[in-house]
Scaffold this active site. Structure first.
Site, PDB file in Angstrom:
ATOM      1  N   TYR A   7       0.825  -1.210   0.000  1.00 54.72           N
ATOM      2  CA  TYR A   7       0.000   0.000   0.000  1.00 54.72           C
ATOM      3  C   TYR A   7       0.857   1.257   0.000  1.00 54.72           C
ATOM      4  O   TYR A   7       2.074   1.192   0.192  1.00 54.72           O
ATOM      5  CB  TYR A   7      -0.953   0.003   1.208  1.00 54.72           C
ATOM      6  CG  TYR A   7      -0.306   0.393   2.527  1.00 54.72           C
ATOM      7  CD1 TYR A   7       0.512  -0.494   3.217  1.00 54.72           C
ATOM      8  CD2 TYR A   7      -0.493   1.667   3.078  1.00 54.72           C
ATOM      9  CE1 TYR A   7       1.105  -0.139   4.422  1.00 54.72           C
ATOM     10  CE2 TYR A   7       0.089   2.027   4.284  1.00 54.72           C
ATOM     11  CZ  TYR A   7       0.890   1.127   4.950  1.00 54.72           C
ATOM     12  OH  TYR A   7       1.483   1.487   6.134  1.00 54.72           O
ATOM     13  N   LYS A  61       6.419  -1.932   2.152  1.00 54.48           N
ATOM     14  CA  LYS A  61       5.213  -1.286   2.700  1.00 54.48           C
ATOM     15  C   LYS A  61       4.045  -2.261   2.530  1.00 54.48           C
ATOM     16  O   LYS A  61       3.201  -2.132   1.642  1.00 54.48           O
ATOM     17  CB  LYS A  61       4.948   0.061   2.029  1.00 54.48           C
ATOM     18  CG  LYS A  61       4.109   0.997   2.904  1.00 54.48           C
ATOM     19  CD  LYS A  61       4.298   2.432   2.521  1.00 54.48           C
ATOM     20  CE  LYS A  61       3.306   3.368   3.178  1.00 54.48           C
ATOM     21  NZ  LYS A  61       3.402   3.483   4.627  1.00 54.48           N
ATOM     22  N   GLU A  84      12.494   2.694  14.107  1.00 54.70           N
ATOM     23  CA  GLU A  84      11.591   3.724  13.583  1.00 54.70           C
ATOM     24  C   GLU A  84      10.369   3.804  14.480  1.00 54.70           C
ATOM     25  O   GLU A  84      10.322   3.156  15.527  1.00 54.70           O
ATOM     26  CB  GLU A  84      11.209   3.420  12.128  1.00 54.70           C
ATOM     27  CG  GLU A  84      10.469   2.107  11.941  1.00 54.70           C
ATOM     28  CD  GLU A  84      10.065   1.830  10.491  1.00 54.70           C
ATOM     29  OE1 GLU A  84       9.962   2.771   9.688  1.00 54.70           O
ATOM     30  OE2 GLU A  84       9.820   0.657  10.179  1.00 54.70           O
ATOM     31  N   LEU A 109      11.103   1.229   7.160  1.00 54.32           N
ATOM     32  CA  LEU A 109      10.558   1.699   5.888  1.00 54.32           C
ATOM     33  C   LEU A 109      11.315   2.985   5.534  1.00 54.32           C
ATOM     34  O   LEU A 109      11.419   3.894   6.367  1.00 54.32           O
ATOM     35  CB  LEU A 109       9.068   2.012   6.029  1.00 54.32           C
ATOM     36  CG  LEU A 109       8.440   2.471   4.709  1.00 54.32           C
ATOM     37  CD1 LEU A 109       8.224   1.277   3.784  1.00 54.32           C
ATOM     38  CD2 LEU A 109       7.127   3.187   4.942  1.00 54.32           C
TER      39      LEU A 109
HETATM   40  N1  PDD Z   1       3.045   5.365   7.352  1.00 52.73           N
HETATM   41  N2  PDD Z   1       7.691   3.934   8.850  1.00 52.73           N
HETATM   42  C1  PDD Z   1       6.504   3.298   8.934  1.00 52.73           C
HETATM   43  C2  PDD Z   1       6.428   1.999   9.652  1.00 52.73           C
HETATM   44  C3  PDD Z   1       5.370   3.873   8.355  1.00 52.73           C
HETATM   45  O1  PDD Z   1       4.195   3.240   8.425  1.00 52.73           O
HETATM   46  C4  PDD Z   1       5.469   5.146   7.708  1.00 52.73           C
HETATM   47  C5  PDD Z   1       4.304   5.818   7.050  1.00 52.73           C
HETATM   48  C6  PDD Z   1       6.732   5.758   7.657  1.00 52.73           C
HETATM   49  C7  PDD Z   1       6.944   7.079   6.973  1.00 52.73           C
HETATM   50  O2  PDD Z   1       6.865   6.941   5.575  1.00 52.73           O
HETATM   51  P1  PDD Z   1       6.397   8.135   4.642  1.00 52.73           P
HETATM   52  O3  PDD Z   1       7.239   9.302   4.964  1.00 52.73           O
HETATM   53  O4  PDD Z   1       6.662   7.628   3.260  1.00 52.73           O
HETATM   54  O5  PDD Z   1       4.941   8.380   4.928  1.00 52.73           O
HETATM   55  C8  PDD Z   1       7.818   5.115   8.229  1.00 52.73           C
HETATM   56  C9  PDD Z   1       1.890   5.816   6.633  1.00 52.73           C
HETATM   57  C10 PDD Z   1       1.700   7.278   6.632  1.00 52.73           C
HETATM   58  C11 PDD Z   1       0.670   5.039   7.110  1.00 52.73           C
HETATM   59  O6  PDD Z   1       0.793   3.820   7.237  1.00 52.73           O
HETATM   60  O7  PDD Z   1      -0.390   5.630   7.326  1.00 52.73           O
END
Ligand code: PDD
Length: 288
Positions: free
Chosen positions: A32, A145, A177, A201
């Site tokens: 996703y 992801k 993270e 991620l």
């Molecule tokens: N989540 N690490 C994890 C585990 C995440 O789920 C996310 C983002 C990030 C940050 O990634 P990005 O900058 O590309 O949004 C890091 C999204 C926002 C979510 O699951 O809703």
């Protein structure tokens, strides 16, 4: 909102159904993305779509569309829902077939996407948030992801039940993270964040932040740090598509920077906002 995307079709949300044997539903077998929309425009849309294709490749999932075709449909989705400030959520599963663990001989990937109004979290961006510290019990392919988010949501729920915004995760004392964000510390004018390995991620916001460090004259290292370093940091923040650069003013029992967002964090917030405005135009709406 009203119109959703199901494969190539735009349909009303009430018409959207899931097959009970969809592998996303049964196994979390899919990937996703969450893309931010400001002023009706995608921010770092291309980077998100590239990562979607990379995640799909890592789980051996062939996507039955090109990046350009998907981009075109997502732009139409924004327009159909008149979305100003919010997100697009999109996922692709390996599709429906009789339940078996191994991949089905023939199944068609199922894409679903919808938009949602989400305001910028301005108050929290100004005041900062608190985070708990929790064990990272997830699998070893956090670079994907994937729809499998149980480890993430259990940690987030623990944070939420303690009145915190996020759970900062660690493996044997090394910070990886957040449950849905990347984590950064600043010590002696240097920023540290976990390298983009299989344990995190590689956030699109994270990449943007590292790029912006050069612009604001902040040294950075993609180097992991320990819980001791977290507790000793001058500044701590988390970052994601929806949280942007979010100051952490308390991590576990440790108060950070007198409970106020730090100077580099504030500079990075401003630099990110500039970058958003360069891509999406002046931010005049904070709400959808
Ligand atoms: N989540 N690490 C994890 C585990 C995440 O789920 C996310 C983002 C990030 C940050 O990634 P990005 O900058 O590309 O949004 C890091 C999204 C926002 C979510 O699951 O809703």
């Amino acid at each position: 909102m009203g119109t959703i995307l199901l494969n190539n079709q735009f349909i009303d949300r009430s018409q959207g159904t899931v097959d009970i044997e969809d592998r996303g539903y049964q196994f979390g077998d899919g990937v996703y993305e969450v893309i931010r929309i400001y002023e009706g425009k995608m921010f770092t849309g291309d980077e998100h779509l590239t990562r979607l294709f990379e995640s799909a490749e890592k789980i051996l999932l062939d996507l039955p569309f090109t990046k350009e075709e998907l981009l075109g449909n997502l732009l139409r989705l924004i327009e159909k829902n008149s979305l100003n400030t919010g997100i697009i959520y999109l996922q692709v599963t390996r599709g429906a077939s009789v339940r078996q663990h191994q991949f089905p001989a023939a199944s068609e990937a199922v894409l679903t996407a919808y938009t949602k109004e989400v305001a910028r979290p301005e108050e929290q961006l100004n005041q900062g948030v608190t985070a708990i510290v929790a064990d990272d019990v997830r699998w070893l392919r956090c670079d994907i992801k994937s729809l499998n988010l149980l480890g993430n949501i259990l940690a987030k729920q623990e944070a939420f039940s303690q009145g915190s915004f996020e759970a900062i995760l660690h493996r044997d004392g090394t910070v990886t993270e957040g449950s849905s964000s990347n984590v950064f510390i600043i010590k002696n004018d240097q920023l540290l964040t976990h390298p983009a390995t299989n344990l995190i991620l590689n956030g699109i916001t994270r990449r943007e932040i590292l790029r912006l460090c050069a612009d604001i004259g902040l040294n950075y290292k993609e180097e992991s740090f320990t819980l001791d370093q977290l507790n000793d940091a001058d500044e701590v923040f988390i970052a994601s598509t929806t949280a942007e650069v979010m100051p952490v003013v308390q991590a576990g029992d440790t108060i950070v920077g007198n409970r106020k967002p730090g100077k580099w964090t504030t500079k990075l917030q401003a630099a990110l906002k500039d970058s958003i405005q360069q891509q999406c135009g002046e931010l005049v709406h904070s709400k959808g």
